[in-house]
Design a protein around this motif. Structure first.
Motif, PDB file in Angstrom:
ATOM      1  N   ASP A   1      83.885  45.627  47.339  1.00  0.00           N
ATOM      2  CA  ASP A   1      82.634  45.593  48.236  1.00  0.00           C
ATOM      3  C   ASP A   1      81.412  46.021  47.253  1.00  0.00           C
ATOM      4  O   ASP A   1      80.452  45.149  47.401  1.00  0.00           O
ATOM      5  CB  ASP A   1      82.520  46.680  49.500  1.00  0.00           C
ATOM      6  CG  ASP A   1      83.578  46.112  50.551  1.00  0.00           C
ATOM      7  OD1 ASP A   1      83.701  44.756  50.564  1.00  0.00           O
ATOM      8  OD2 ASP A   1      83.960  47.051  51.425  1.00  0.00           O
ATOM      9  N   GLU A   2      81.306  47.249  46.594  1.00  0.00           N
ATOM     10  CA  GLU A   2      80.222  47.347  45.682  1.00  0.00           C
ATOM     11  C   GLU A   2      80.216  46.451  44.479  1.00  0.00           C
ATOM     12  O   GLU A   2      78.969  46.200  44.252  1.00  0.00           O
ATOM     13  CB  GLU A   2      80.799  48.784  44.900  1.00  0.00           C
ATOM     14  CG  GLU A   2      79.793  49.245  44.156  1.00  0.00           C
ATOM     15  CD  GLU A   2      80.294  50.641  43.480  1.00  0.00           C
ATOM     16  OE1 GLU A   2      80.022  50.786  42.200  1.00  0.00           O
ATOM     17  OE2 GLU A   2      80.471  51.580  44.209  1.00  0.00           O
ATOM     18  N   SER A   3      81.308  45.909  43.885  1.00  0.00           N
ATOM     19  CA  SER A   3      81.081  45.029  43.083  1.00  0.00           C
ATOM     20  C   SER A   3      80.568  43.626  43.377  1.00  0.00           C
ATOM     21  O   SER A   3      79.600  42.873  42.973  1.00  0.00           O
ATOM     22  CB  SER A   3      82.351  44.621  42.299  1.00  0.00           C
ATOM     23  OG  SER A   3      82.963  45.647  41.467  1.00  0.00           O
ATOM     24  N   SER A   4      81.060  43.338  44.777  1.00  0.00           N
ATOM     25  CA  SER A   4      80.416  42.009  45.453  1.00  0.00           C
ATOM     26  C   SER A   4      78.760  42.124  45.653  1.00  0.00           C
ATOM     27  O   SER A   4      78.196  41.453  45.142  1.00  0.00           O
ATOM     28  CB  SER A   4      81.146  41.591  46.610  1.00  0.00           C
ATOM     29  OG  SER A   4      80.487  40.611  47.299  1.00  0.00           O
ATOM     30  N   ALA A   5      78.390  43.110  46.298  1.00  0.00           N
ATOM     31  CA  ALA A   5      77.113  43.643  46.308  1.00  0.00           C
ATOM     32  C   ALA A   5      76.283  43.487  45.189  1.00  0.00           C
ATOM     33  O   ALA A   5      75.042  43.085  45.114  1.00  0.00           O
ATOM     34  CB  ALA A   5      76.772  44.909  47.138  1.00  0.00           C
ATOM     35  N   ARG A   6      76.904  43.956  44.093  1.00  0.00           N
ATOM     36  CA  ARG A   6      76.053  43.835  42.729  1.00  0.00           C
ATOM     37  C   ARG A   6      76.137  42.613  42.271  1.00  0.00           C
ATOM     38  O   ARG A   6      74.931  42.241  41.667  1.00  0.00           O
ATOM     39  CB  ARG A   6      76.818  45.016  41.696  1.00  0.00           C
ATOM     40  CG  ARG A   6      76.453  44.753  40.341  1.00  0.00           C
ATOM     41  CD  ARG A   6      75.219  45.486  40.082  1.00  0.00           C
ATOM     42  NE  ARG A   6      74.746  45.539  38.688  1.00  0.00           N
ATOM     43  CZ  ARG A   6      73.485  45.233  38.383  1.00  0.00           C
ATOM     44  NH1 ARG A   6      72.337  45.350  39.051  1.00  0.00           N
ATOM     45  NH2 ARG A   6      73.122  45.593  36.833  1.00  0.00           N
ATOM     46  N   ALA A   7      76.910  41.570  42.411  1.00  0.00           N
ATOM     47  CA  ALA A   7      77.003  40.578  41.867  1.00  0.00           C
ATOM     48  C   ALA A   7      75.890  39.741  42.683  1.00  0.00           C
ATOM     49  O   ALA A   7      75.316  38.882  42.183  1.00  0.00           O
ATOM     50  CB  ALA A   7      78.404  39.700  42.374  1.00  0.00           C
ATOM     51  N   VAL A   8      75.947  39.839  44.106  1.00  0.00           N
ATOM     52  CA  VAL A   8      74.867  39.202  44.738  1.00  0.00           C
ATOM     53  C   VAL A   8      73.706  39.620  44.616  1.00  0.00           C
ATOM     54  O   VAL A   8      72.487  38.715  44.275  1.00  0.00           O
ATOM     55  CB  VAL A   8      74.998  39.348  46.412  1.00  0.00           C
ATOM     56  CG1 VAL A   8      74.086  38.753  47.085  1.00  0.00           C
ATOM     57  CG2 VAL A   8      76.389  38.529  46.667  1.00  0.00           C
ATOM     58  N   GLU A   9      73.253  41.006  44.229  1.00  0.00           N
ATOM     59  CA  GLU A   9      71.897  41.326  43.657  1.00  0.00           C
ATOM     60  C   GLU A   9      71.464  40.929  42.252  1.00  0.00           C
ATOM     61  O   GLU A   9      70.269  40.614  42.256  1.00  0.00           O
ATOM     62  CB  GLU A   9      72.117  42.808  43.406  1.00  0.00           C
ATOM     63  CG  GLU A   9      71.097  43.640  42.747  1.00  0.00           C
ATOM     64  CD  GLU A   9      71.183  45.169  42.888  1.00  0.00           C
ATOM     65  OE1 GLU A   9      71.146  45.448  41.388  1.00  0.00           O
ATOM     66  OE2 GLU A   9      71.617  45.719  43.612  1.00  0.00           O
ATOM     67  N   LEU A  10      72.383  40.259  41.449  1.00  0.00           N
ATOM     68  CA  LEU A  10      72.084  39.626  40.320  1.00  0.00           C
ATOM     69  C   LEU A  10      71.880  38.250  40.362  1.00  0.00           C
ATOM     70  O   LEU A  10      71.275  37.754  39.470  1.00  0.00           O
ATOM     71  CB  LEU A  10      73.204  39.978  39.207  1.00  0.00           C
ATOM     72  CG  LEU A  10      73.418  41.574  38.864  1.00  0.00           C
ATOM     73  CD1 LEU A  10      74.641  41.795  38.146  1.00  0.00           C
ATOM     74  CD2 LEU A  10      72.251  41.915  38.174  1.00  0.00           C
ATOM     75  N   GLY A  11      72.081  37.656  41.492  1.00  0.00           N
ATOM     76  CA  GLY A  11      71.863  36.290  41.632  1.00  0.00           C
ATOM     77  C   GLY A  11      73.043  35.491  41.911  1.00  0.00           C
ATOM     78  O   GLY A  11      72.766  34.188  42.319  1.00  0.00           O
ATOM     79  N   ALA A  12      74.360  36.029  42.215  1.00  0.00           N
ATOM     80  CA  ALA A  12      75.494  35.376  42.788  1.00  0.00           C
ATOM     81  C   ALA A  12      75.414  35.189  44.316  1.00  0.00           C
ATOM     82  O   ALA A  12      74.544  35.905  45.027  1.00  0.00           O
ATOM     83  CB  ALA A  12      76.728  36.051  42.287  1.00  0.00           C
ATOM     84  N   THR A  13      76.136  34.080  44.861  1.00  0.00           N
ATOM     85  CA  THR A  13      76.478  34.113  46.241  1.00  0.00           C
ATOM     86  C   THR A  13      77.801  34.341  46.657  1.00  0.00           C
ATOM     87  O   THR A  13      78.983  33.876  45.800  1.00  0.00           O
ATOM     88  CB  THR A  13      75.894  32.693  46.616  1.00  0.00           C
ATOM     89  OG1 THR A  13      76.522  31.612  46.166  1.00  0.00           O
ATOM     90  CG2 THR A  13      74.469  32.604  46.607  1.00  0.00           C
ATOM     91  N   VAL A  14      78.096  34.756  47.745  1.00  0.00           N
ATOM     92  CA  VAL A  14      79.388  34.854  48.157  1.00  0.00           C
ATOM     93  C   VAL A  14      79.760  33.336  48.699  1.00  0.00           C
ATOM     94  O   VAL A  14      78.926  32.874  49.560  1.00  0.00           O
ATOM     95  CB  VAL A  14      79.594  35.771  49.245  1.00  0.00           C
ATOM     96  CG1 VAL A  14      80.921  35.818  49.851  1.00  0.00           C
ATOM     97  CG2 VAL A  14      79.265  37.070  48.758  1.00  0.00           C
ATOM     98  N   ALA A  15      80.855  32.753  48.291  1.00  0.00           N
ATOM     99  CA  ALA A  15      81.523  31.391  48.655  1.00  0.00           C
ATOM    100  C   ALA A  15      81.702  31.606  50.220  1.00  0.00           C
ATOM    101  O   ALA A  15      82.309  32.451  50.728  1.00  0.00           O
ATOM    102  CB  ALA A  15      82.539  31.086  47.937  1.00  0.00           C
ATOM    103  N   ASP A  16      81.387  30.640  50.926  1.00  0.00           N
ATOM    104  CA  ASP A  16      81.780  30.463  52.421  1.00  0.00           C
ATOM    105  C   ASP A  16      83.188  30.242  52.496  1.00  0.00           C
ATOM    106  O   ASP A  16      83.525  30.968  53.572  1.00  0.00           O
ATOM    107  CB  ASP A  16      81.255  29.008  52.923  1.00  0.00           C
ATOM    108  CG  ASP A  16      79.626  28.970  53.073  1.00  0.00           C
ATOM    109  OD1 ASP A  16      79.023  30.133  53.178  1.00  0.00           O
ATOM    110  OD2 ASP A  16      78.991  27.974  53.129  1.00  0.00           O
ATOM    111  N   TYR A  17      84.105  29.553  51.568  1.00  0.00           N
ATOM    112  CA  TYR A  17      85.543  29.709  51.534  1.00  0.00           C
ATOM    113  C   TYR A  17      85.982  30.728  51.026  1.00  0.00           C
ATOM    114  O   TYR A  17      85.800  31.044  49.836  1.00  0.00           O
ATOM    115  CB  TYR A  17      86.020  28.429  51.201  1.00  0.00           C
ATOM    116  CG  TYR A  17      87.482  28.187  51.432  1.00  0.00           C
ATOM    117  CD1 TYR A  17      88.137  28.435  52.627  1.00  0.00           C
ATOM    118  CD2 TYR A  17      88.123  28.019  50.082  1.00  0.00           C
ATOM    119  CE1 TYR A  17      89.670  28.406  52.456  1.00  0.00           C
ATOM    120  CE2 TYR A  17      89.553  27.984  50.090  1.00  0.00           C
ATOM    121  CZ  TYR A  17      90.231  27.781  51.366  1.00  0.00           C
ATOM    122  OH  TYR A  17      91.510  27.752  51.412  1.00  0.00           O
TER     123      TYR A  17
END
Length: 120
Positions: free
Chosen positions: A81-97
């Protein structure tokens, strides 16, 4: 022979390298306009980035007639969860699938898929 790096094509190599540098905490080994080499601090194979004005974003998941991904990155993390939030903060998006419960698929700013998975 030894593998030195995986190279990602992108519209802006310097911008995408900055994203992965921040995400992974890796060092810039070489940088010029349109080309960047990143390496992990402890050594080993790294990532390189090459600007390509003809780059087309891949689709995830793959579907007939759409640009296919050629590869994806698997990134081991301690906290999903923490790593995913960091990736999104940097400009990534969570894939729908999301095909697996213990893996989180993201798309980097240029659409390359990468997976975060737990260090078990």
């Amino acid at each position: 022979m030894r593998l030195a790096a995986t190279v990602l094509e992108t519209p802006d190599a310097n911008a995408l390298a900055a994203f992965y540098r921040a995400l992974l905490g890796w060092d810039v080994k070489e940088e010029e306009p349109g080309w960047v080499m990143l390496r992990p601090p402890g050594g080993g194979a790294g990532l390189s980035f090459s600007s390509d004005p003809q780059y087309v974003r891949p689709t995830w998941p793959a579907r007939p007639g759409a640009q296919q991904m050629m590869a994806h990155l698997d990134i081991e993390v301690d906290d999903l969860d923490e790593s995913s939030a960091r990736a999104v903060e940097l400009g990534a998006t969570v894939a729908d699938y999301q095909p697996q419960q213990d893996v989180r698929v993201h798309l980097d700013p240029d659409g390359h898929p990468f997976c975060l998975f737990l260090n078990t």
